[in-house]
Write an enzyme that holds these catalytic residues in place. Structure first.
Site, PDB file in Angstrom:
ATOM      1  N   LYS A  68       7.186  -5.010  13.415  1.00  0.00           N
ATOM      2  CA  LYS A  68       7.484  -4.241  13.362  1.00  0.00           C
ATOM      3  C   LYS A  68       5.351  -5.187  12.375  1.00  0.00           C
ATOM      4  O   LYS A  68       5.327  -6.649  12.096  1.00  0.00           O
ATOM      5  CB  LYS A  68       7.770  -4.056  11.222  1.00  0.00           C
ATOM      6  CG  LYS A  68       7.841  -5.000  10.517  1.00  0.00           C
ATOM      7  CD  LYS A  68       7.175  -5.443   9.546  1.00  0.00           C
ATOM      8  CE  LYS A  68       6.297  -4.388   9.019  1.00  0.00           C
ATOM      9  NZ  LYS A  68       5.315  -5.033   7.678  1.00  0.00           N
ATOM     10  N   THR A  73       1.969  -7.258   7.249  1.00  0.00           N
ATOM     11  CA  THR A  73       2.792  -8.348   7.398  1.00  0.00           C
ATOM     12  C   THR A  73       3.455  -7.995   8.758  1.00  0.00           C
ATOM     13  O   THR A  73       3.517  -7.103   9.167  1.00  0.00           O
ATOM     14  CB  THR A  73       4.092  -8.823   6.469  1.00  0.00           C
ATOM     15  OG1 THR A  73       3.214  -9.116   5.168  1.00  0.00           O
ATOM     16  CG2 THR A  73       5.241  -9.079   7.299  1.00  0.00           C
ATOM     17  N   GLU A 126      -3.406  -0.428  12.285  1.00  0.00           N
ATOM     18  CA  GLU A 126      -3.760   0.746  11.306  1.00  0.00           C
ATOM     19  C   GLU A 126      -5.210   1.638  11.684  1.00  0.00           C
ATOM     20  O   GLU A 126      -5.861   0.841  12.499  1.00  0.00           O
ATOM     21  CB  GLU A 126      -3.892   0.157   9.939  1.00  0.00           C
ATOM     22  CG  GLU A 126      -3.275  -0.554   9.277  1.00  0.00           C
ATOM     23  CD  GLU A 126      -3.748  -0.961   8.066  1.00  0.00           C
ATOM     24  OE1 GLU A 126      -2.709  -1.554   7.081  1.00  0.00           O
ATOM     25  OE2 GLU A 126      -4.654  -1.642   7.956  1.00  0.00           O
ATOM     26  N   ASN A 158      -7.340   1.503   4.581  1.00  0.00           N
ATOM     27  CA  ASN A 158      -7.581   0.749   3.948  1.00  0.00           C
ATOM     28  C   ASN A 158      -8.216   0.410   2.552  1.00  0.00           C
ATOM     29  O   ASN A 158      -8.664  -0.457   1.249  1.00  0.00           O
ATOM     30  CB  ASN A 158      -8.244  -0.692   5.041  1.00  0.00           C
ATOM     31  CG  ASN A 158      -6.993  -1.307   5.537  1.00  0.00           C
ATOM     32  OD1 ASN A 158      -6.207  -2.002   4.791  1.00  0.00           O
ATOM     33  ND2 ASN A 158      -7.059  -1.549   7.109  1.00  0.00           N
ATOM     34  N   THR A 198      -7.580   6.991  -4.020  1.00  0.00           N
ATOM     35  CA  THR A 198      -8.238   8.461  -4.382  1.00  0.00           C
ATOM     36  C   THR A 198      -7.166   9.294  -3.640  1.00  0.00           C
ATOM     37  O   THR A 198      -6.342   9.381  -3.251  1.00  0.00           O
ATOM     38  CB  THR A 198      -9.498   8.408  -3.204  1.00  0.00           C
ATOM     39  OG1 THR A 198      -9.567   8.370  -2.131  1.00  0.00           O
ATOM     40  CG2 THR A 198     -10.610   7.469  -3.971  1.00  0.00           C
ATOM     41  N   THR A 219       6.754  -0.764   7.669  1.00  0.00           N
ATOM     42  CA  THR A 219       6.039  -0.590   6.051  1.00  0.00           C
ATOM     43  C   THR A 219       5.262   0.856   6.296  1.00  0.00           C
ATOM     44  O   THR A 219       5.740   1.872   6.396  1.00  0.00           O
ATOM     45  CB  THR A 219       4.821  -1.696   5.347  1.00  0.00           C
ATOM     46  OG1 THR A 219       3.811  -2.503   6.232  1.00  0.00           O
ATOM     47  CG2 THR A 219       5.931  -2.342   4.622  1.00  0.00           C
TER      48      THR A 219
END
Lengths: 406, 406
Positions: free
Chosen positions: B178, B189, B275, B401, B406, B152
């Protein structure tokens, strides 16, 4: 609901209580020692961190407070006196004995607390000086000074007081709290201190405090970490003139309800002033099988970094909310769940019977733009509820917690 | 330790496995459908998310895979097919039946997975097209395409393969994974797929996968949230020529050890690419009373936002580490605990028998400047160990996150 009135002040809003806050340079250029004193013997109860790593003052209080009486609280900020071994215990005991000596009390009547840097010994010369200064400056107007002196990097002092009638007698409850402070290299510590003039037995005071803390201070989270120093204590002077509460009667429940309002206010202030916080989030779970299920689900949502960053971004990310309920351990049926997001700007349903709804993006944006947001999660399987409070998760949280070395 | 050799490739490094990854615009301008095919019937096992909110493919697999056989895996990225009700279940079943039809298999031989946006129905016209394209493009060289198509917002595809000898036969294990992807409005996920040519009974394959996942994929955390779609599956073709493993014998344990190495590598890659991650943190807890205690303590440290932000700031904040162990629920005695921080630049002890040490700030700064950091926590009460893996917590985590609106 019991009728109560918010009154000015905090811990010293209750007649017979004095306090002081002074600066002795444990921290730099800020008040760092506080004392609270009740002029008459008082019943006392406290609840402590469940962390297995307990700071020295927590260990000392657990021994001293077993008689359920106390007349003074002494607190330093700047150094947590945690992970400090035998020296730390000796230092906490000296804070107690010096305070007792200066106030003409017994050691078992003193509650001690510390918040700040972990793994560092207290600068006892400064602490002794602070205790002496505090004992001289105790005043019925000293509540705000005390509330300021227990802060670490809280951005404002937190105090609250209310009064209500019980059998024609005026009962007052005051309090102060501090939260998400952080000085290298330590952790957040949550402290809450409550005062009241109600007449209540030790046993009932302990029972009501435990109950109230479970629904308030234990239902807030800034980052899910439980400090080594967390504690909430209450002193009850008994001067209100009510018939002493000795059983869980009508008056016990009335007092508990108002005490819960005061504790909830002070707890929410800790979250509102959480590190980097821009929003206060209330997560309510309704119609759970058990209170434990409701609390688990609410706290899982409140602790989710994904949920908290989404609210910082003002994003209606109901998937993250639903997923957090899913892994919370609460018993429920996913196909029954409804989720709403609410604020003063309105209310919008996100999820109905477990399936996502096409919601109004514009209206939802307006709801999420407010500072106080409510998330309502209806499990529709039982009749129990719980509410948790948290803040959003911003760049500044990371900055405050990572950047102080540079 | 068993001698094994890392070999090029991933899921198709095992002879007899083909794969494909294609782009059908479920996502924008990236591969988004993958297929893996074993040319002969294979034993299969899978473990799924423990989240009570389960995505449709998870529900469908749990029904189909009960026979312990499978020959193909079909995956889409971009849409998670979670919280999609009856239509979602029908769509997942259609992915299975179409794949089965094109490959000449039965539905119970197909594993299906989805990752991406939650609460949105699959664009089935694109999915059907993707399944058809994949089935035509299946190739022994298609592993990397498949690994890319299940991403993703992973920043790179993750694959790994090893070979080792078992009773003179060459056993190969390949895999892909992943992780921490995120597209509005969804959640991370974690998917892991493993292939092998070993001959093993369904029961033993299930047992080894459960055991290995508990020590690898279940011991990683990016942000503590468990997705609705998480799954790890393994296909074993049996073509290696070894005597079928049917009990927990020497060969079972040898295979399990190597499978664990492959799974650990793929799991750590998910965390390394977490992330906003800038560092990979390994948290090892030694000498716990039980494995459960060791895992709890390691995961509490790995999940602590305070610990993770401290490592982002390259701060040796052992107090936060010790505090997380304290609230983990693990049984231990605070006065016995030692803590070290290590990397390729060296090793420095922070805590000895529960008390902080004066450590070398310069050396510690060098240790913390590295990308891979190990935290060693010695509880000194038992003989069990566990390791958890996490990443640090950076500004970019919050940005990824919160900011995509924006």
């Amino acid at each position: 609901m019991i009728d109560y009135k918010v009154i000015p002040g905090g811990i010293t809003a209750v007649e017979g209580f004095s306090a002081a806050g002074v600066q002795v340079n444990i921290k730099k250029a800020k008040k760092d020692m506080a004392m609270v004193y009740c002029h008459t013997p008082a019943r006392a109860a406290a609840v402590y961190t469940q962390n297995k790593v307990k700071a020295a003052p927590i260990v000392v209080n657990a021994q001293n407070l077993s008689q359920g009486e106390a007349q003074a609280i002494v607190v330093n900020s700047g150094v947590a006196n945690a992970c400090t071994g035998e020296q730390g215990l000796a230092d906490a005991r000296e804070m107690v004995s010096l305070t007792a000596e200066l106030l003409g009390l017994e050691s078992h009547q003193i509650i001690v607390a510390s918040t700040g840097v972990i793994g560092v010994n207290l600068p006892m010369d400064k602490v002794r000086q602070g205790i002496k200064e505090c004992s001289r400056k105790l005043s019925p107007d000293g509540g705000l000074d005390a509330a300021a002196a227990i802060m670490t990097t809280d951005t404002y002092p937190k105090e609250y007081a209310v009064e209500f009638e019980l059998d024609g007698k005026k009962v007052v409850i005051g309090g102060m709290s501090k939260g998400s402070g952080m000085i290298h290299p330590n952790m957040a510590t949550m402290l809450g201190f409550l005062s009241t003039n109600i007449s209540i037995s030790k046993e009932m005071l302990k029972a009501t405090l435990s109950h109230v803390v479970d629904e308030t201070f234990n239902m807030i989270t800034v980052d899910g970490d439980t400090s080594t120093n967390d504690m909430v204590a209450v002193l009850a002077s008994g001067s209100a003139g009510n018939a002493e509460i000795t059983t869980m009667d009508k008056n016990y429940h009335a007092f508990t309800k108002v005490l819960k309002e005061v504790a909830a206010h002070l707890a929410k202030e800790v979250v509102r002033d959480g590190e980097g916080a821009t929003k206060l989030l209330s997560i309510t779970v309704d119609h759970a099988y058990t209170v434990k299920d409701a609390r688990r689900a609410a706290m899982a949502v409140a602790n989710s970094s994904l949920v908290k960053t989404a609210f910082f971004g003002e994003d209606a990310n109901w998937g993250r909310i639903f997923s957090a309920v899913g892994y919370s351990g609460a018993e429920f049926s996913p196909g029954k769940v409804d989720i709403w997001i609410e604020s003063e700007a309105g209310s919008e349903q996100m999820l109905s019977a477990g399936a996502g709804l096409k919601f109004d993006e514009v209206k939802t944006g307006e709801i999420l733009a407010r500072r106080d947001i409510n998330v309502k999660i209806d499990l529709k399987v039982g009749d129990k509820s719980a509410t948790a409070w948290t803040c959003d998760f911003s760049y500044d949280y990371v900055k405050i917690n990572a950047d102080y070395r540079t």
